[in-house]
Scaffold this motif. Structure first.
Motif, mmCIF file in Angstrom:
data_model
loop_
_atom_site.group_PDB
_atom_site.id
_atom_site.type_symbol
_atom_site.label_atom_id
_atom_site.label_comp_id
_atom_site.label_asym_id
_atom_site.label_seq_id
_atom_site.Cartn_x
_atom_site.Cartn_y
_atom_site.Cartn_z
ATOM 1 N N ASN A 1 0.839 -1.199 0.000
ATOM 2 C CA ASN A 1 0.000 0.000 0.000
ATOM 3 C C ASN A 1 0.877 1.253 0.000
ATOM 4 N N MET A 2 1.919 1.236 0.837
ATOM 5 C CA MET A 2 2.863 2.350 0.908
ATOM 6 C C MET A 2 3.612 2.514 -0.422
ATOM 7 N N ILE A 3 4.025 1.391 -1.024
ATOM 8 C CA ILE A 3 4.754 1.448 -2.294
ATOM 9 C C ILE A 3 3.881 2.091 -3.378
ATOM 10 N N TYR A 4 2.610 1.734 -3.435
ATOM 11 C CA TYR A 4 1.723 2.293 -4.458
ATOM 12 C C TYR A 4 1.563 3.804 -4.263
ATOM 13 N N PHE A 5 1.544 4.243 -3.018
ATOM 14 C CA PHE A 5 1.455 5.680 -2.747
ATOM 15 C C PHE A 5 2.710 6.394 -3.267
ATOM 16 N N ASP A 6 3.872 5.802 -3.022
ATOM 17 C CA ASP A 6 5.132 6.444 -3.406
ATOM 18 C C ASP A 6 5.446 6.295 -4.889
ATOM 19 N N TYR A 7 4.851 5.285 -5.531
ATOM 20 C CA TYR A 7 5.042 5.079 -6.972
ATOM 21 C C TYR A 7 3.677 5.002 -7.647
ATOM 22 N N PRO A 8 2.998 6.138 -7.770
ATOM 23 C CA PRO A 8 1.615 6.123 -8.261
ATOM 24 C C PRO A 8 1.461 5.652 -9.701
ATOM 25 N N GLN A 9 2.569 5.604 -10.470
ATOM 26 C CA GLN A 9 2.493 5.148 -11.863
ATOM 27 C C GLN A 9 2.766 3.651 -12.008
ATOM 28 N N GLN A 10 2.884 2.938 -10.883
ATOM 29 C CA GLN A 10 3.385 1.569 -10.964
ATOM 30 C C GLN A 10 2.431 0.593 -11.665
ATOM 31 N N LYS A 11 1.180 0.931 -11.827
ATOM 32 C CA LYS A 11 0.288 0.027 -12.552
ATOM 33 C C LYS A 11 0.676 -0.067 -14.024
ATOM 34 N N ASN A 12 1.244 0.999 -14.546
ATOM 35 C CA ASN A 12 1.574 1.036 -15.966
ATOM 36 C C ASN A 12 3.072 1.148 -16.251
ATOM 37 N N GLU A 13 3.868 1.264 -15.192
ATOM 38 C CA GLU A 13 5.294 1.524 -15.395
ATOM 39 C C GLU A 13 6.124 0.751 -14.383
ATOM 40 N N GLU A 14 7.212 0.170 -14.857
ATOM 41 C CA GLU A 14 8.117 -0.546 -13.959
ATOM 42 C C GLU A 14 8.701 0.421 -12.924
ATOM 43 N N ILE A 15 8.814 -0.035 -11.685
ATOM 44 C CA ILE A 15 9.429 0.793 -10.654
ATOM 45 C C ILE A 15 10.920 0.957 -10.930
ATOM 46 N N LYS A 16 11.565 -0.131 -11.345
ATOM 47 C CA LYS A 16 12.995 -0.057 -11.668
ATOM 48 C C LYS A 16 13.177 0.546 -13.055
ATOM 49 N N GLU A 17 13.794 1.708 -13.097
ATOM 50 C CA GLU A 17 13.919 2.444 -14.363
ATOM 51 C C GLU A 17 14.659 1.649 -15.429
ATOM 52 N N GLN A 18 15.658 0.862 -15.020
ATOM 53 C CA GLN A 18 16.474 0.172 -16.021
ATOM 54 C C GLN A 18 15.688 -0.879 -16.793
ATOM 55 N N TYR A 19 14.482 -1.243 -16.306
ATOM 56 C CA TYR A 19 13.687 -2.262 -16.987
ATOM 57 C C TYR A 19 12.472 -1.687 -17.717
ATOM 58 N N ARG A 20 12.415 -0.379 -17.846
ATOM 59 C CA ARG A 20 11.258 0.226 -18.507
ATOM 60 C C ARG A 20 11.303 0.096 -20.025
ATOM 61 N N GLN A 21 12.449 -0.311 -20.557
ATOM 62 C CA GLN A 21 12.566 -0.443 -22.010
ATOM 63 C C GLN A 21 12.599 -1.902 -22.455
ATOM 64 N N LEU A 22 12.224 -2.824 -21.573
ATOM 65 C CA LEU A 22 12.238 -4.240 -21.946
ATOM 66 C C LEU A 22 11.309 -4.495 -23.134
ATOM 67 N N GLN A 23 11.800 -5.267 -24.091
ATOM 68 C CA GLN A 23 11.011 -5.592 -25.285
ATOM 69 C C GLN A 23 10.330 -6.949 -25.076
ATOM 70 N N TRP A 24 9.165 -6.912 -24.454
ATOM 71 C CA TRP A 24 8.454 -8.143 -24.120
ATOM 72 C C TRP A 24 7.988 -8.866 -25.396
ATOM 73 N N ASN A 25 7.928 -10.183 -25.286
ATOM 74 C CA ASN A 25 7.475 -11.020 -26.405
ATOM 75 C C ASN A 25 5.972 -11.242 -26.265
#
Length: 469
Positions: free
Chosen positions: A280-304
């Motif tokens: 619950n606390m994490i979602y408050f601090d990362y409000p975009q987490q439903k659509n975006e990876e929390i770890k920035e280095q993995y936001r460009q992963l090319q999923w299959n």
């Protein structure tokens, strides 16, 4: 006569409801008390188990309110528009009580509505009611949020928890009025109930929730640490769906658990309650987490993102029996055992390399205990993209998980009946059955049960290069 509103949301109970208790304590006898449930179509997930089960719980709450001579009035549409119309109809409405939502869609709504109420000079009493600790209560000494569970848990354990308040005798009278402003909402609610048939039994309400809690404490709590990972035993608490609707107070759960003698099971369950606060606390601090990876280095992963693989996964036809049994349990009952949630999430993201968001959204549709913070947190954990997540090189083996947690295949046979006659030796890897065993067990691979859609033994190097790139 001044009017005071109690706005119910996902707090569908009268016992230990913080806002409702404060309303009873603070309101004056001469005030007219009006209970509201506001239907916001922007939050609907039509034709989903999540949606239908929630409104069945709302219906049970409305009926229980009637027994207490409390009428729940419905407003429908955009919240701000609904309450604007309400204010115009009842200019002497001056006060509102409700329990806040601290994350996601509900947080945005509440921030807008607080501005609206303040602009109308409506006095607001808003409370954190849904968690043992609010999103800002447990912080590092420097005020930053925790990103790792263990140090959060250590501090969480030292913090006093609010006690729960038993239902006091309701001596205030509540408005039974009927007004055209409520008619549209009432009709919308009737339509929701008419459209809420589920293909499985769904018992709900405060009394049902209390029964589940008592049964879990009495029968399963003390062995919980040893039994919770075995789906065939079915000895998890099943309380999550009552906590998500608010039919059960989290403080009541805490009180009941802590009234018991100490045990490994009790300590394990307490850590699960902390995970709920943590996410619950994490979602408050990362409000975009439903659509975006929390770890920035993995936001460009090319999923299959293969539609074929995803459909096989959704429908329980991957050729991996434990994965298939888990998905069929979800599709048939609206619920899935927690160990299996990790297994199927790992399989989707690591074996099939399909975007975790696809799985999270499917769970959002299917789960009767869907909680955004915990569900998103769990999916980002499995995909190695979230905070305190499993390392990307840790890949759940669906076969060894099956052998370890469903050794005799009892759970598998319950939900994958075509494997009912398969010998224990092959129940976890039916694709290895010799032809004569396939014939004798009436389970021909590729005909009665699917071939493996992917070879797990060859996936590791592919996953490692996928994340390293």
């Amino acid at each position: 006569m001044s009017k005071t509103v109690m706005w119910f949301r996902k707090d569908l109970r009268f016992e230990d409801n913080t806002a409702f208790n404060e309303l009873l304590k603070q309101s004056k006898l001469e005030e007219e008390l009006i209970c509201i449930f506001q239907l916001n179509p922007a939050q609907f997930i039509a034709d989903s188990f999540n949606h239908k089960s929630f409104f069945k719980s709302v219906y049970a709450f409305v009926e229980s309110a009637k027994a207490k001579k409390i009428k729940i009035h419905f407003l429908s549409g955009d919240p701000e528009h609904s309450f604007q119309e309400f204010k115009e109809t009842y200019p002497d409405w001056q006060t509102i009580y409700f329990n806040l939502d601290e994350r996601g869609f509900g947080r945005e709504r509440d921030q807008k509505m607080l501005d609206f109420f303040n602009g109308k000079q409506i006095k607001v009493y808003a409370f954190q009611d849904s968690h043992l600790h609010g999103v800002k209560e447990i912080r590092k000494p420097n005020g930053e949020n925790y990103k790792v569970f263990t140090p959060y848990f250590r501090q969480w354990l030292t913090k006093p928890k609010r006690s729960y308040e038993k239902t006091q005798k309701i001596e205030k009278s509540f408005s039974q009025l009927s007004h055209p402003i409520f008619e549209e909402g009432q009709q919308a609610f009737k339509q929701l109930i008419n459209d809420s048939e589920l293909p499985f039994e769904y018992d709900c309400g405060e009394l049902v929730a209390e029964r589940y809690l008592k049964e879990f404490i009495k029968e399963y709590l003390h062995d919980y640490g040893d039994t919770r990972d075995y789906p065939a035993l079915d000895q998890t608490s099943k309380l999550s769906r009552f906590l998500r609707t608010g039919e059960l107070s989290i403080r009541k759960v805490w009180h009941a658990v802590n009234a018991e003698p100490d045990s490994n099971g009790r300590q394990t369950f307490i850590s699960e309650l902390c995970w709920r606060d943590f996410y619950n606390m994490i979602y408050f601090d990362y409000p975009q987490q439903k659509n975006e990876e929390i770890k920035e280095q993995y936001r460009q992963l090319q999923w299959n993102n293969s539609d074929y693989y995803f459909d096989c996964w959704k429908n329980g036809k991957t050729g991996y029996p434990l994965v298939d049994a888990a998905m069929r349990q979800l599709n048939q009952t609206g619920w899935m055992h927690n160990r299996l949630r990790m297994v199927v999430a790992s399989f989707l993201t690591k074996d099939l390399l399909i975007d975790w968001r696809w799985g999270e959204r499917y769970f959002q549709q299917q789960l009767i205990d869907y909680d955004p913070a915990s569900n998103i947190g769990g999916w980002q954990w499995a995909a190695s993209t979230g905070t305190d997540a499993v390392p990307y090189f840790r890949i759940f083996n669906p076969i060894t998980q099956s052998e370890r947690f469903d050794s005799k295949g009892d759970f598998i046979r319950q939900f994958v009946p075509e494997l009912g006659n398969v010998p224990n030796k092959y129940i976890h890897m039916p694709s290895t059955m010799p032809n004569e065993i396939q014939q004798s067990s009436q389970c021909v691979i590729g005909k009665d049960y699917p071939e493996k859609i992917i070879d797990h033994s060859k996936i590791r190097s592919k996953v490692l290069s996928f994340f390293k790139e």
